[in-house]
Design a protein around this motif. Structure first.
Motif, PDB file in Angstrom:
ATOM      1  N   GLU A 256       0.837  -1.201   0.000  1.00 29.00           N
ATOM      2  CA  GLU A 256       0.000   0.000   0.000  1.00 29.00           C
ATOM      3  C   GLU A 256       0.872   1.250   0.000  1.00 29.00           C
ATOM      4  N   ASP A 257       0.557   2.185  -0.883  1.00 28.38           N
ATOM      5  CA  ASP A 257       1.286   3.452  -1.009  1.00 28.38           C
ATOM      6  C   ASP A 257       2.763   3.243  -1.340  1.00 28.38           C
ATOM      7  N   LEU A 258       3.029   2.269  -2.189  1.00 27.76           N
ATOM      8  CA  LEU A 258       4.377   1.986  -2.669  1.00 27.76           C
ATOM      9  C   LEU A 258       4.504   2.477  -4.106  1.00 27.76           C
ATOM     10  N   TYR A 259       5.491   3.323  -4.355  1.00 28.23           N
ATOM     11  CA  TYR A 259       5.749   3.862  -5.680  1.00 28.23           C
ATOM     12  C   TYR A 259       7.048   3.293  -6.238  1.00 28.23           C
ATOM     13  N   SER A 260       7.087   3.203  -7.554  1.00 34.91           N
ATOM     14  CA  SER A 260       8.295   2.751  -8.230  1.00 34.91           C
ATOM     15  C   SER A 260       8.556   3.649  -9.429  1.00 34.91           C
ATOM     16  N   ALA A 261       9.822   3.998  -9.635  1.00 35.73           N
ATOM     17  CA  ALA A 261      10.230   4.762 -10.816  1.00 35.73           C
ATOM     18  C   ALA A 261      11.127   3.884 -11.662  1.00 35.73           C
ATOM     19  N   ALA A 262      10.828   3.785 -12.958  1.00 38.27           N
ATOM     20  CA  ALA A 262      11.603   2.909 -13.846  1.00 38.27           C
ATOM     21  C   ALA A 262      11.358   3.302 -15.295  1.00 38.27           C
ATOM     22  N   GLY A 263      12.222   2.796 -16.155  1.00 33.49           N
ATOM     23  CA  GLY A 263      12.081   3.048 -17.582  1.00 33.49           C
ATOM     24  C   GLY A 263      11.154   2.078 -18.280  1.00 33.49           C
ATOM     25  N   PHE A 264      10.729   1.025 -17.569  1.00 38.75           N
ATOM     26  CA  PHE A 264       9.835   0.038 -18.163  1.00 38.75           C
ATOM     27  C   PHE A 264       8.943  -0.543 -17.085  1.00 38.75           C
ATOM     28  N   PHE A 265       7.676  -0.675 -17.401  1.00 41.68           N
ATOM     29  CA  PHE A 265       6.724  -1.434 -16.595  1.00 41.68           C
ATOM     30  C   PHE A 265       5.954  -2.353 -17.534  1.00 41.68           C
ATOM     31  N   ALA A 266       5.723  -3.568 -17.101  1.00 44.91           N
ATOM     32  CA  ALA A 266       5.009  -4.521 -17.947  1.00 44.91           C
ATOM     33  C   ALA A 266       3.580  -4.067 -18.220  1.00 44.91           C
ATOM     34  N   SER A 267       3.035  -3.203 -17.370  1.00 45.37           N
ATOM     35  CA  SER A 267       1.649  -2.754 -17.533  1.00 45.37           C
ATOM     36  C   SER A 267       1.514  -1.571 -18.482  1.00 45.37           C
ATOM     37  N   LEU A 268       2.613  -1.077 -19.051  1.00 47.18           N
ATOM     38  CA  LEU A 268       2.509  -0.006 -20.044  1.00 47.18           C
ATOM     39  C   LEU A 268       1.725  -0.511 -21.254  1.00 47.18           C
ATOM     40  N   ALA A 269       0.666   0.169 -21.577  1.00 42.12           N
ATOM     41  CA  ALA A 269      -0.222  -0.298 -22.654  1.00 42.12           C
ATOM     42  C   ALA A 269       0.116   0.388 -23.961  1.00 42.12           C
ATOM     43  N   PRO A 334      11.393  -3.169 -26.585  1.00 44.76           N
ATOM     44  CA  PRO A 334      10.124  -3.006 -25.876  1.00 44.76           C
ATOM     45  C   PRO A 334       9.838  -1.580 -25.418  1.00 44.76           C
ATOM     46  N   ARG A 335      10.842  -0.717 -25.448  1.00 44.54           N
ATOM     47  CA  ARG A 335      10.635   0.687 -25.078  1.00 44.54           C
ATOM     48  C   ARG A 335      10.717   1.608 -26.283  1.00 44.54           C
ATOM     49  N   GLY A 336      10.558   1.025 -27.466  1.00 44.98           N
ATOM     50  CA  GLY A 336      10.603   1.822 -28.679  1.00 44.98           C
ATOM     51  C   GLY A 336      12.019   2.015 -29.179  1.00 44.98           C
ATOM     52  N   LEU A 337      12.203   3.045 -30.005  1.00 39.05           N
ATOM     53  CA  LEU A 337      13.508   3.341 -30.579  1.00 39.05           C
ATOM     54  C   LEU A 337      14.324   4.147 -29.574  1.00 39.05           C
ATOM     55  N   LEU A 338      15.500   3.631 -29.215  1.00 43.35           N
ATOM     56  CA  LEU A 338      16.352   4.269 -28.221  1.00 43.35           C
ATOM     57  C   LEU A 338      17.726   4.551 -28.825  1.00 43.35           C
ATOM     58  N   HIS A 339      18.343   5.626 -28.366  1.00 41.55           N
ATOM     59  CA  HIS A 339      19.632   6.063 -28.896  1.00 41.55           C
ATOM     60  C   HIS A 339      20.677   6.082 -27.791  1.00 41.55           C
ATOM     61  N   LEU A 340      21.898   5.792 -28.174  1.00 42.00           N
ATOM     62  CA  LEU A 340      23.037   5.834 -27.250  1.00 42.00           C
ATOM     63  C   LEU A 340      23.726   7.187 -27.372  1.00 42.00           C
ATOM     64  N   ARG A 341      23.988   7.808 -26.214  1.00 40.94           N
ATOM     65  CA  ARG A 341      24.717   9.070 -26.193  1.00 40.94           C
ATOM     66  C   ARG A 341      25.609   9.097 -24.963  1.00 40.94           C
ATOM     67  N   ASP A 342      26.878   9.394 -25.161  1.00 42.08           N
ATOM     68  CA  ASP A 342      27.847   9.398 -24.056  1.00 42.08           C
ATOM     69  C   ASP A 342      27.835   8.055 -23.320  1.00 42.08           C
ATOM     70  N   ALA A 343      27.723   6.981 -24.091  1.00 40.36           N
ATOM     71  CA  ALA A 343      27.758   5.597 -23.595  1.00 40.36           C
ATOM     72  C   ALA A 343      26.540   5.217 -22.772  1.00 40.36           C
ATOM     73  N   HIS A 344      25.545   6.097 -22.659  1.00 37.97           N
ATOM     74  CA  HIS A 344      24.311   5.817 -21.930  1.00 37.97           C
ATOM     75  C   HIS A 344      23.119   5.882 -22.885  1.00 37.97           C
ATOM     76  N   VAL A 345      22.157   4.994 -22.685  1.00 38.18           N
ATOM     77  CA  VAL A 345      20.926   5.034 -23.463  1.00 38.18           C
ATOM     78  C   VAL A 345      20.012   6.117 -22.900  1.00 38.18           C
ATOM     79  N   ARG A 346      19.524   6.978 -23.768  1.00 40.04           N
ATOM     80  CA  ARG A 346      18.570   8.010 -23.368  1.00 40.04           C
ATOM     81  C   ARG A 346      17.169   7.434 -23.434  1.00 40.04           C
ATOM     82  N   GLN A 347      16.365   7.673 -22.410  1.00 44.10           N
ATOM     83  CA  GLN A 347      15.119   6.933 -22.276  1.00 44.10           C
ATOM     84  C   GLN A 347      14.053   7.740 -21.542  1.00 44.10           C
TER      85      GLN A 347
END
Length: 369
Positions: A256-269, A334-347
């Protein structure tokens, strides 16, 4: 452990038709809870890459390595695979302590795609990163919760290693920027079972939110004890490492009242996520381990490694780095088209709230990068 003075096993023999990739992921310990989905997602990606012709005319073949042991032992094992010529790349989800041991050993020799969210600041040549950092993930989540839920006093609970401690340092600054602060911190060994003293500390601190920087089953046990103690009625929780497998293991009474921040969730429709669900279920069946951000990251690790090699047209790490530095490396997953910049994926990063045994995705966060 592999020894160079012993005969090379037949399955390690170098084969120009095969591109070996060490897949380093947890099989045991707190992070073992999401190990199965990490492996299945990576294998699905490898199969799809091979159906599209492989990489540089070779079949991509994964070699699993248990990433849940002592970091120096894992680095020794992967280093031995590189020495033998058995692998030409490394990827996978594993904690930052393992990455810090691995990178100096192998990143100048083979490309290393690290898929775990981490504390930021990795700049070793030959290391490429697909997942979130506190600046883009934690900062906007704390800002939104301060604005919408009035959070001012945070209590940090984390495992005792580099990712939680460095992330907490960032969190102190983010809390101050929001007009609040960190009222207390506690760091516990991986594999902790008793959170009683920490929960009493949270209660005494007067915190109105807890930042959870706990790994796998440690987070599951904390959620259960947190709810049993009754703190869910006075403190919300925010985690940057909470996937669907951990949510289900915690149980609906403990989230209850638990939040999560992430670049992907399986429930993204959206179309990309739904397509990923369909391919995963078709390959492994409906009883397979739940999809989540941690397993999905291993799928992306294979895709990014393949994209790097294809763009460079070579296995040489310097050539791969040059191709990546030109900003022309991208992949679609699964997160669409992603690009690499400065060795990190922008998302894109999302904030979700636990709803029973699933996540309700509330909004896309504004990272302002």
């Amino acid at each position: 452990m592999f020894r160079h003075d012993l005969p090379t096993p037949e399955w390690f023999t170098a084969d120009d038709s095969v591109l070996g990739v060490a897949l380093v992921f947890p099989l045991r310990g707190p992070a073992g809870i999401f190990g199965p989905t990490c492996e299945l997602c990576a294998r699905l990606a490898a199969e799809e890459v091979n159906r599209d012709g492989g990489v540089l005319g070779r079949e991509l073949r994964l070699m699993p390595v248990d990433g849940s042991g002592a970091p120096h032992e894992i680095a020794d094992e992967v280093g031995a695979l590189v020495d033998l010529g058995a692998v030409q790349g490394v990827t996978g989800w594993h904690i930052s302590s393992v990455r810090q041991a691995l990178a100096p050993r192998i990143a100048h020799r083979v490309p290393y795609v690290y898929t775990a969210l981490y504390e930021g600041g990795e700049d070793t040549a030959g290391v490429f990163l697909t997942s979130e950092t506190p600046r883009d993930q934690l900062r906007p989540a704390m800002e939104l919760l301060a604005r919408e839920r009035g959070v001012r006093r945070w209590f940090v609970v984390g495992n005792d290693y580099v990712w939680p401690r460095h992330t907490a340092r960032s969190a102190r600054g983010y809390a101050r920027d929001c007009g609040g602060g960190v009222a207390g911190e506690a760091y516990l060994p991986l594999g902790t079972h008793d959170f009683g003293p920490v929960l009493r500390g949270v209660e005494r601190s007067g915190a109105d939110a807890v930042l959870m920087l706990l790994v796998g089953s440690d987070a599951v046990r904390f959620n259960r004890e947190f709810a049993a103690y009754g703190l869910h009625a006075r403190c919300l929780r925010l985690s940057t490492l909470m996937d669907e497998n951990m949510l289900v293991a915690s149980g609906p009474a403990a989230t209850e009242d638990l939040y999560s921040a992430a670049g992907f969730f399986a429930s993204l429709a959206n179309r990309d996520t739904l397509d990923f669900h369909g391919r995963y279920a078709a390959r492994y069946g409906v009883e397979a381990p739940a999809l989540g951000s941690l397993g999905e990251s291993c799928y992306e690790g294979v895709l990014l490694l393949a994209a790097l090699l294809k763009r460079a047209g070579a296995l040489d790490v310097s050539a791969i780095g040059a191709a990546a530095g030109a900003g022309a490396v991208s992949y679609e997953g699964p997160r669409g088209l992603l690009h690499l910049r400065d060795a990190h994926v922008r998302q894109r990063i999302y904030l979700a709230r636990a709803d029973g045994l699933d996540f309700d995705v509330l909004t896309e966060l504004d990272a302002r990068t």
